[in-house]
Design a protein around this motif. Structure first.
Motif, short mmCIF file in Angstrom:
data_model
loop_
_atom_site.label_atom_id
_atom_site.label_comp_id
_atom_site.label_asym_id
_atom_site.label_seq_id
_atom_site.Cartn_x
_atom_site.Cartn_y
_atom_site.Cartn_z
N SER A 30 0.83 -1.21 0.00
CA SER A 30 0.00 0.00 0.00
C SER A 30 0.86 1.26 0.00
CB SER A 30 -0.93 0.00 1.22
OG SER A 30 -0.17 0.00 2.43
N TYR A 31 2.01 1.18 0.65
CA TYR A 31 2.91 2.34 0.70
C TYR A 31 3.51 2.61 -0.68
CZ TYR A 31 6.72 5.36 2.29
OH TYR A 31 7.58 6.40 2.47
N THR A 33 2.17 1.74 -3.52
CA THR A 33 1.07 2.21 -4.35
C THR A 33 0.80 3.69 -4.10
OG1 THR A 33 0.07 0.01 -4.34
CG2 THR A 33 -1.36 1.86 -4.93
N GLN A 34 0.86 4.08 -2.83
CA GLN A 34 0.65 5.49 -2.47
C GLN A 34 1.67 6.39 -3.13
OE1 GLN A 34 0.78 6.20 1.81
NE2 GLN A 34 1.87 8.12 1.43
N GLU A 215 6.09 13.87 -2.12
CA GLU A 215 5.02 13.81 -1.13
C GLU A 215 5.25 14.83 -0.02
OE1 GLU A 215 3.13 9.97 0.58
OE2 GLU A 215 4.67 10.56 2.03
#
Length: 537
Positions: A30-31, A33-34, A215
């Motif tokens: 998930s990280y 993908t983020q 980010e």
């Protein structure tokens, strides 16, 4: 092994005792993908991404298409027009928030840098510290660097001249894998501060570290379209990047830098290039030997020698040569290697098979032609696929490849000298001129010697940190080590156009009505002589 942060991106993976004495870590899907959601990718292509530490997978990376890059520039131009109207004071506030964000996520960033680049954690922390310092420096000084400047006019009292610094537009930044966090962002921070937008292309081997930087930028308050990250090989997306940018900042090899410079010249746009080096350390007869040996280890083997400003040639005065070699070799032998992201590791791995092949080829060539290995010299597959011992050579001669060609790995050569002028000449041999170091108890003498070294930065009693870590000091190369400077005032001015605005008051710069050109020339001649007597520039 350092534990992952409680809310961070890391998850404990299977333990492999052959490669890691502790646990190993993988990135949460998930990280990844983020982070990778930031990459424009309309073609659906992905590439597998692995860690050089043990070859473990880190995720799949979307690839940008040329059309994605072109559209990114369209968005960047729209964002830049709005951004240029934002007061510099507000831009500075965002940079100071970025400083705090970087430090608050220190462990997470360090872990990601280690997993992608394979470097030791202490070397990863230097990236975090340098980038925080860069954000703080430009967060405090941008307004002063960009302030409209009053200049002397042609006629005192009659001619009013101001110098403005206006943004260039959209800056393209192409950054390497060896320092993936600081080099992906440190050049872009002053570009944003000056009112530009940035299109960034980090190296594919460390793309996730570049994405976490983007980010952080957004979390600090910078508009998302102001800093966009592209992913893909230069053969695919290099052309649209070069075609769209108003300025290019590149860090990498001299060969590629020359190609980029030629393409920029074709479009008549500017560029800054930090390229290769074959950096020299000079240990003078009055040097503190233990201190010089410590600096030589750090200067030669930080990030496994994969540092543009690292030392690959060490020239030592005859009076202290034997003592220095003894201490340097002992310190090198004492270094700890390990396939681990823990703080206890002194030196990590090379990034790839290509880097390993280069180091092994340079070493084999030198040994075959008579060089002596004082310590190291072995590939360590027991630790991981690309680990290579820190290696010290003696007896390197001009016919050996590593004599004048950059190795970019943990391979350093020692040379004895008797005369300091001879040492300067030998240090200046070759075509590079990036960094140098001088060790002496007499600082004034060492600084005087620095003026004779063909290097953009020279450090006294330190391998590279004193100059590179001083953000007000410009950093860059001479000769084939590059063009332009990062850091300091020059680091932000390169992203601006100097615009002179002259206002003429009362009298025009032409003969008044009824005055002949000849009489006007005579009056002007008298005025120019008077201005010289008055000491005017």
């Amino acid at each position: 092994m350092t534990a992952s942060p409680a809310s961070g991106p890391l998850t404990e993976g299977p333990h492999d005792p052959e490669h890691d004495p502790g646990a190993s870590y993988a990135l949460e899907r998930s990280y990844v993908t983020q982070l990778t959601a930031r990459i424009p990718s309309t073609g659906g292509r992905t590439v597998d991404h692995v860690s050089p530490i043990s070859g473990q997978p880190l995720g799949s990376i979307p690839q940008s298409e040329p059309a994605d890059v072109e559209q990114a520039f369209v968005r960047a131009r729209a964002a830049q027009r709005a951004w240029a109207t934002v007061p510099v004071a507000q831009r500075q506030e965002m940079l100071l928030r970025l400083h705090d964000l970087i430090l608050s996520r220190r462990e997470e960033i360090c872990e990601l840098i280690c997993l992608e680049s394979g470097k030791a954690r202490k070397d990863a922390f230097l990236e975090v510290a340098h980038l925080a310092m860069t954000a703080r420096y430009y967060g405090r000084t941008s307004a002063a660097h960009l302030r409209t400047q009053r200049l002397p006019g042609m006629f005192p009292g009659l001619t009013h001249v101001e110098l403005n610094r206006v943004p260039k537009g959209v800056v393209g930044i192409i950054s390497p894998w060896n320092y993936p966090f600081t080099l992906a962002l440190c050049d872009g921070i002053p570009a944003l501060a000056a009112g530009n937008a940035v299109i960034s292309k980090p190296d594919a081997q460390t793309i996730l570290t570049g994405l976490i930087g983007a980010e952080l930028m957004e979390q600090a308050g910078f508009p998302r379209d102001l800093w966009q990250v592209m992913s893909g090989p230069g053969a695919d997306i290099g052309t649209p990047m070069m075609a769209g940018a108003d300025y290019i900042c590149f860090t990498g090899s001299t060969k590629t830098g020359k190609l980029i410079a030629a393409q920029c010249a074709e479009r008549l746009i500017g560029c800054s290039l930090e390229l290769g080096g074959k950096n020299a350390m000079l240990v003078l007869r009055d040097a503190a030997v233990e201190r010089a040996a410590e600096g030589a280890v750090r200067g030669s083997f930080s990030n496994s020698g994969q540092l543009c400003i690292s030392m690959e040639r060490i020239f030592v005065a005859d009076q202290v040569y034997d003592r220095f070699v003894e201490r340097f070799v002992a310190r090198t032998k004492a270094m700890s290697l390990g396939a681990s992201t823990s703080w206890e590791v002194d030196m990590g791995t090379l990034i790839s098979q290509d880097q390993l092949d280069t180091v092994e080829a340079h070493l084999a060539d030198a040994v075959a032609k008579g060089a002596t290995v004082l310590t190291g010299g072995k590939h360590r597959p027991d630790l991981g696929p690309y680990y290579f011992e820190p290696t010290v050579l003696e007896g390197v001669t001009p016919d050996m490849t590593c004599f004048g060609t950059e190795t970019f790995g943990p391979l350093v050569s020692l040379y004895r000298f008797q005369d300091e002028s001879e040492a300067i000449k030998r240090a200046n041999d070759g075509s590079y001129g990036l960094n140098a170091s001088v060790y002496s108890r007499d600082g004034a003498r060492a600084r005087a010697m620095a003026r004779h070294l063909k290097a953009g930065t020279v450090n006294v009693n330190e391998p590279f940190g004193a100059a590179f870590g001083s953000l007000a000091a410009p950093m860059g190369g001479m000769r084939e080590s590059g063009l332009g400077r990062r850091q300091g005032a020059e680091g932000i001015w390169r992203y601006t156009e100097a615009q002179s605005v002259g206002t003429q008051r009362l009298l025009p710069i032409t003969p008044p009505l009824g005055l002949s050109e000849e009489k006007y020339a005579a009056i002007m001649t008298t005025s120019l002589r008077l201005l010289k007597k008055l000491g005017r520039a």
